[in-house]
Design a protein around this motif. Structure first.
Motif, mmCIF file in Angstrom:
data_model
loop_
_atom_site.group_PDB
_atom_site.id
_atom_site.type_symbol
_atom_site.label_atom_id
_atom_site.label_comp_id
_atom_site.label_asym_id
_atom_site.label_seq_id
_atom_site.Cartn_x
_atom_site.Cartn_y
_atom_site.Cartn_z
ATOM 1 N N LEU A 45 0.763 -0.980 0.156
ATOM 2 C CA LEU A 45 -0.075 -0.060 0.173
ATOM 3 C C LEU A 45 0.586 1.043 0.137
ATOM 4 N N ILE A 90 -17.912 5.094 1.075
ATOM 5 C CA ILE A 90 -17.883 4.880 2.751
ATOM 6 C C ILE A 90 -18.487 3.880 3.069
ATOM 7 N N GLY A 93 -16.862 0.664 2.288
ATOM 8 C CA GLY A 93 -15.856 0.579 3.263
ATOM 9 C C GLY A 93 -16.531 0.002 4.759
ATOM 10 N N PHE A 94 -17.589 0.418 5.027
ATOM 11 C CA PHE A 94 -18.223 0.249 6.354
ATOM 12 C C PHE A 94 -18.717 -1.461 6.373
ATOM 13 N N ALA A 97 -15.518 -3.496 6.456
ATOM 14 C CA ALA A 97 -14.983 -3.508 7.669
ATOM 15 C C ALA A 97 -15.840 -4.603 8.548
ATOM 16 N N LEU A 223 -7.848 -3.834 3.628
ATOM 17 C CA LEU A 223 -6.829 -3.073 3.593
ATOM 18 C C LEU A 223 -6.722 -2.388 2.331
ATOM 19 N N HIS A 226 -10.009 -0.209 1.719
ATOM 20 C CA HIS A 226 -10.051 0.886 2.560
ATOM 21 C C HIS A 226 -8.867 1.832 2.032
ATOM 22 N N PHE A 227 -7.902 1.348 1.560
ATOM 23 C CA PHE A 227 -6.848 2.354 0.935
ATOM 24 C C PHE A 227 -7.624 3.078 -0.262
ATOM 25 N N ILE A 230 -9.808 5.810 0.635
ATOM 26 C CA ILE A 230 -8.906 6.983 1.391
ATOM 27 C C ILE A 230 -8.317 7.754 -0.201
ATOM 28 N N LEU A 233 -11.286 9.890 -0.862
ATOM 29 C CA LEU A 233 -11.711 10.714 0.039
ATOM 30 C C LEU A 233 -10.815 12.021 -0.282
ATOM 31 N N TYR B 26 -17.743 0.368 14.472
ATOM 32 C CA TYR B 26 -17.582 0.595 12.901
ATOM 33 C C TYR B 26 -18.691 1.370 12.644
ATOM 34 N N PHE B 30 -18.551 4.956 10.811
ATOM 35 C CA PHE B 30 -19.215 5.178 9.597
ATOM 36 C C PHE B 30 -20.171 6.491 9.837
ATOM 37 N N ALA B 60 -10.711 16.028 4.832
ATOM 38 C CA ALA B 60 -10.289 14.665 4.191
ATOM 39 C C ALA B 60 -9.165 14.139 5.029
ATOM 40 N N ALA B 64 -9.324 10.396 6.558
ATOM 41 C CA ALA B 64 -8.366 9.318 6.150
ATOM 42 C C ALA B 64 -7.909 8.695 7.502
ATOM 43 N N VAL B 67 -10.222 6.196 9.137
ATOM 44 C CA VAL B 67 -10.424 5.086 8.276
ATOM 45 C C VAL B 67 -8.958 4.305 8.587
ATOM 46 N N PHE B 71 -10.933 1.461 10.827
ATOM 47 C CA PHE B 71 -11.295 0.421 9.719
ATOM 48 C C PHE B 71 -10.009 -0.169 9.048
ATOM 49 N N MET B 72 -8.926 0.165 9.136
ATOM 50 C CA MET B 72 -7.637 -0.485 8.775
ATOM 51 C C MET B 72 -7.033 -1.077 10.134
#
Lengths: 247, 111
Positions: A45, A90, A93-94, A97, A223, A226-227, A230, A233, B26, B30, B60, B64, B67, B71-72
């Motif tokens: 990543l 998002i 991504g949720f 997760a 991972l 989610h990357f 980002i 984002l 989570y 969210f 932003a 990030a 997240v 999340f990560m």
């Protein structure tokens, strides 16, 4: 960390504390194997950060250079579509997760469900992206031989409340659109790869591969996903938001 | 204890317990991300001059970080992973800063 010191010397020691069939013999513990996996995924990543970072840097530089063209071209993008896509991403991504959670607590049905929801939202994102691309195509705002600057040279004739650009500066809007397509296109390409991987992971999850304590593929794919979130984002404010005029 | 698998000899970077983040947590993340998406869209329509890009990029970056941490799972990872992530972003920042210094100083006052 304590190890059971129960094994005899005659038996190959490596294979003694193995609890899961996927535990490779060159790792001392499953924890270490997991750590090595996450570490490797993060290194990958980081190369992606550098890769996307190059494009973000080009954007930064050209925005400074041809600021007026960037403002006008950026106002061509639709905030409602971009914001909707941000929420969709998002959301995906949720669910991803939650998918990792479902794998960790060994709930196979939920894992499959969450992976499918992640996929659906990913596809929805690409669909909206397609609508946006199509609009650019129809307006001749794709850089190249058919690019049309008339809207930027004479915005009032098109009902736009923009400052008219000189023909020279109007040409520079091509750079904005080139970066727009390069960055969102590469982002979308990552999502397409992710969706292909999601099909494969969903298939394996359905077969029960990740609901017996082996969650590394789900975790590492999480991972990656989610990357990609980002990256968006940052793309969303840079491309859609920061040059917006007050309405 | 002539065991080959002496625990002290294990080259484990750090014995980080595997932490499971709950669905409730989570959901909070969210909600936070959705809230800040709304704020950043709203802020785009308010003319704040040079503050517009700063606020947009600040939000932003905050999203990030959220997240990355939750999340990560970086918040619950070993120090090795934390350092790896931090080093990556730091290196990127250094590259951006140094390249910008070069470009900006070459065209001083021309943008």
């Amino acid at each position: 960390m304590t190890h059971p010191h129960t094994h005899e010397t005659a038996v190959p020691a490596e294979h003694h504390h193995v609890a899961l069939p996927q535990h490779r013999h060159h790792f001392e513990t499953e924890e270490q194997q997991r750590e090595a996996g996450s570490f490797g995924m993060w290194l990958f990543l980081l190369t992606e950060i550098m890769f996307f970072g190059g494009m973000f840097f080009a954007y930064l530089l050209y925005r400074n250079w041809y600021y007026d063209a960037f403002v006008v071209a950026s106002n061509q993008l639709s905030i409602p579509l971009g914001a909707t896509n941000t929420v969709i991403l998002i959301g995906s991504g949720f669910f991803m997760a939650l998918g990792v959670w479902a794998a960790e607590v060994k709930k196979k049905g939920l894992l499959v469900l969450f992976l499918i929801l992640t996929t659906l939202l990913g596809v929805a994102f690409l669909g909206i992206k397609g609508v946006e691309y199509h609009e650019k195509w129809e307006k001749h705002h794709i850089p190249g031989a058919h690019f049309d600057v008339s809207e930027f040279v004479n915005p009032h004739a098109y009902g736009l409340h923009e400052e008219p650009l000189s023909p020279d500066m109007a040409q520079k809007t091509q750079i904005f659109f080139f970066l727009y397509f390069a960055m969102t296109g590469m982002h979308a390409f990552h999502m397409i790869i992710g969706i292909v991987l999601l099909f494969w992971l969903t298939w394996r999850a359905h077969a029960g591969d990740f609901s017996k304590g082996y969650v590394a593929p789900i975790e590492n794919f999480g991972l990656y996903w989610h990357f990609v979130d980002i990256v968006w984002l940052f793309l969303f404010p840079l491309l859609y938001l920061i040059n917006r005029h007050p309405l | 204890m002539s065991d080959k698998h002496d625990a002290a000899n294990v080259t484990n970077p750090e014995h980080a317990e595997h932490h499971i983040v709950s669905p409730f947590q989570y959901s909070l993340v969210f909600g936070t991300l959705l809230l800040f998406t709304g704020i950043t869209v709203g802020a785009a329509y308010v003319d704040m001059g040079v503050l517009n890009p700063i606020i947009a990029l600040g939000i932003a970056s905050f999203k990030a970080v959220v997240v990355i941490l939750f999340f990560m799972h970086v918040k619950y990872q070993s120090r090795l992973i934390k350092m790896t992530v931090a080093a990556g972003f730091f290196t990127f920042l250094v590259l951006i800063t140094m390249t910008l210094c070069d470009y900006m100083s070459r065209a001083w006052g021309l943008w």
